[in-house]
Design an enzyme around this catalytic site. Structure first.
Site: not given
Ligand code: AMP
Length: 192
Positions: A20, A94, A133, A139, A150
């Site tokens: 993404k 999400r 990654r 990260r 996740r």
């Molecule tokens: P990402 O970088 O999109 O994989 O997001 C990393 C982490 O941030 C996720 O595992 C969640 O803990 C939190 N997170 C990001 N976007 C959301 C969202 N829309 N709703 C809830 N938690 C989020």
């Protein structure tokens, strides 16, 4: 002045590791959209130790979703008051609650979803990409336990959301495998 607006709201969806963020960069530049990644916004808050960051960190480290009300307040603060909404949302919504609230917010702004793109990739390939990654970017949530968590969270809470957009004729499901330019081309071809 009430000029003609030029709203465009694209959603990029898919499990962790589907690509993404990578695809969002090119797509946003190409269509002159602002890329908004809730994951990046949260990570900024964590590194600056804001109140939101302090509240969100434990959920992120555990691979769980940050509560809807925190996420929605963060996105609302970013978008409220705009008279021209041109954004690419990466990693939001999400949950179905977030999707409903996003629809409400966009309606208030006189906008709506243009299209939702969901990238699909097999679990083994996702895990391989996330571990790679993790060695490249370090990260903190890219470790074996959290990756599994996740994936489960995606399957349980986010995947059902695809139906929400399918029912509204907004969903385009595309394979997220192949080279980065190949995936980009697939996305460009389905967009209005
Ligand atoms: P990402 O970088 O999109 O994989 O997001 C990393 C982490 O941030 C996720 O595992 C969640 O803990 C939190 N997170 C990001 N976007 C959301 C969202 N829309 N709703 C809830 N938690 C989020």
């Amino acid at each position: 002045m009430a000029g003609a607006n030029n709203h465009e709201v694209l959603l990029l969806m898919g499990p962790p590791g589907a690509g993404k963020g990578t695809q969002a960069e090119t797509l946003a530049a190409d269509r002159e959209l602002q890329k908004l990644s809730t994951g990046d916004m949260l990570r900024d808050n964590v590194s600056q130790q804001t109140e939101l960051g302090l509240q969100a960190q434990a959920f992120m480290d555990a691979g769980e979703l940050v509560p809807d009300d925190l996420i929605i307040a963060m996105v609302r603060a970013e978008l409220a008051g705009r008279d021209n909404v041109r954004v690419l949302l990466d990693g939001f919504p999400r949950t179905t609650v977030q999707a409903r609230q996003l629809d409400e917010l966009l309606a208030e702004l006189g906008a709506g979803i243009t299209a939702a793109i969901a990238l699909e990739v097999e679990v083994d390939e996702l895990t391989r990409r996330l571990l790679q990654r993790s060695s490249e970017e370090g990260r903190s949530d890219d470790n074996t336990d959290t990756i599994r968590k996740r994936m489960d969270v995606y399957a349980e809470q986010t995947r059902p959301l695809l139906d929400y957009y399918r029912q509204r004729d907004k969903l385009h499901t595309l394979p997220g495998t192949g080279s980065i330019p190949e995936v980009q081309l697939r996305i460009q071809q389905v967009l209005p």
